[in-house]
Structure formats: C-alpha cells, structure tokens
Design a protein around this motif. Sequence first.
Motif, PDB file in Angstrom:
ATOM      1  N   GLY A  21       0.756  -1.100   0.034  1.00 59.35           N
ATOM      2  CA  GLY A  21       0.051  -0.068  -0.064  1.00 59.35           C
ATOM      3  C   GLY A  21       0.884   1.248   0.138  1.00 59.35           C
ATOM      4  O   GLY A  21       2.106   1.156   0.090  1.00 59.35           O
ATOM      5  N   HIS A  22       0.174   2.546  -0.225  1.00 56.42           N
ATOM      6  CA  HIS A  22       0.805   3.617  -0.307  1.00 56.42           C
ATOM      7  C   HIS A  22       0.864   4.729   0.493  1.00 56.42           C
ATOM      8  O   HIS A  22       1.297   5.873   0.370  1.00 56.42           O
ATOM      9  N   ASP A 103      -5.922   5.556  -3.357  1.00 56.90           N
ATOM     10  CA  ASP A 103      -5.945   4.774  -4.135  1.00 56.90           C
ATOM     11  C   ASP A 103      -6.634   3.356  -3.646  1.00 56.90           C
ATOM     12  O   ASP A 103      -6.499   2.499  -4.424  1.00 56.90           O
ATOM     13  N   HIS A 105      -5.573   1.360  -1.472  1.00 60.55           N
ATOM     14  CA  HIS A 105      -4.555   0.252  -0.637  1.00 60.55           C
ATOM     15  C   HIS A 105      -4.719   0.554   0.777  1.00 60.55           C
ATOM     16  O   HIS A 105      -4.719   1.696   1.333  1.00 60.55           O
TER      17      HIS A 105
HETATM   18 CU    CU Z   1      -1.310   2.516  -3.172  1.00 62.13          CU
END
Ligand code: CU
Length: 119
Positions: A21-22, A103, A105
């Motif tokens: 994830g981000h 997004d 994540h």
């Molecule tokens: Cu991400």
Amino acid sequence: MRFVIRILLALTLAASQGAFGHAVVTHNSLKLKPVPVNQASQVELSFNSKVELDLSEVFLVSAGDVMTSISASPGAKPGQVLLDLPALAPGEYAIKLKIFAADGHLSEDLLRFFVKEPK
Ligand SMILES: [Cu+2]
C-alpha cells in the motif's frame, strides 16, 4: 556486477511497496512532542498520500493489548491527520493504524510511545 544487484534491489523494494500500500507515515508528532500525563492531547501524523479517513481505523493500544478506537480528523495540509488521545496515565502505549490511501490500498502501522511523569 554490483550495478545489476543494485537495480534488482531497487525493483524488489518498488514491488514490495506496491504490495503493502501507499499511505506511509512520513511524520508523527510523537517523536517531537511527548504525550502529556493525565491530559487529553492531539497527535499529528503526515502521510505521503491522501487518506480516506471514513474507511480508516485508528486504535489506542494500552497495557494488556486493550484496543480503544480513537477519532481521526483531517488536518490543514493534504495527507495530514489529527488523532485525539484521551487523558492517559503514565505507561507504555501504541497507536495502531489501518489507513486506506486515496488509491484504495490499506496500510497498517504501529506507533509505540511512552507517557512519562515530568521530571
Ligand atoms: Cu497504493
């Protein structure tokens, strides 16, 4: 040869970041500003991306792994999140984060901290 290894390492790191994830914590106020004893306070976190607070969960972890949900609100800057901590007795605690990035994540993180009696 060394150059090739470096490229492989960079690719591996890029791939693992995608998998996990981000939304990464880039700053947290716990390091600079100690949490006061027996007094409600606020912790400021900054993430490297926009976060979806409606989908995210934040918990205070107290002695004995007791988890209490705490409220998180958006800060003034993009990616900034403010957490409301209740008044805490001296001891060891952690903040458990389940944060959804814009997004979609999910990132999980655990921030440990101490509440200490002032000397
Ligand atoms: Cu991400």
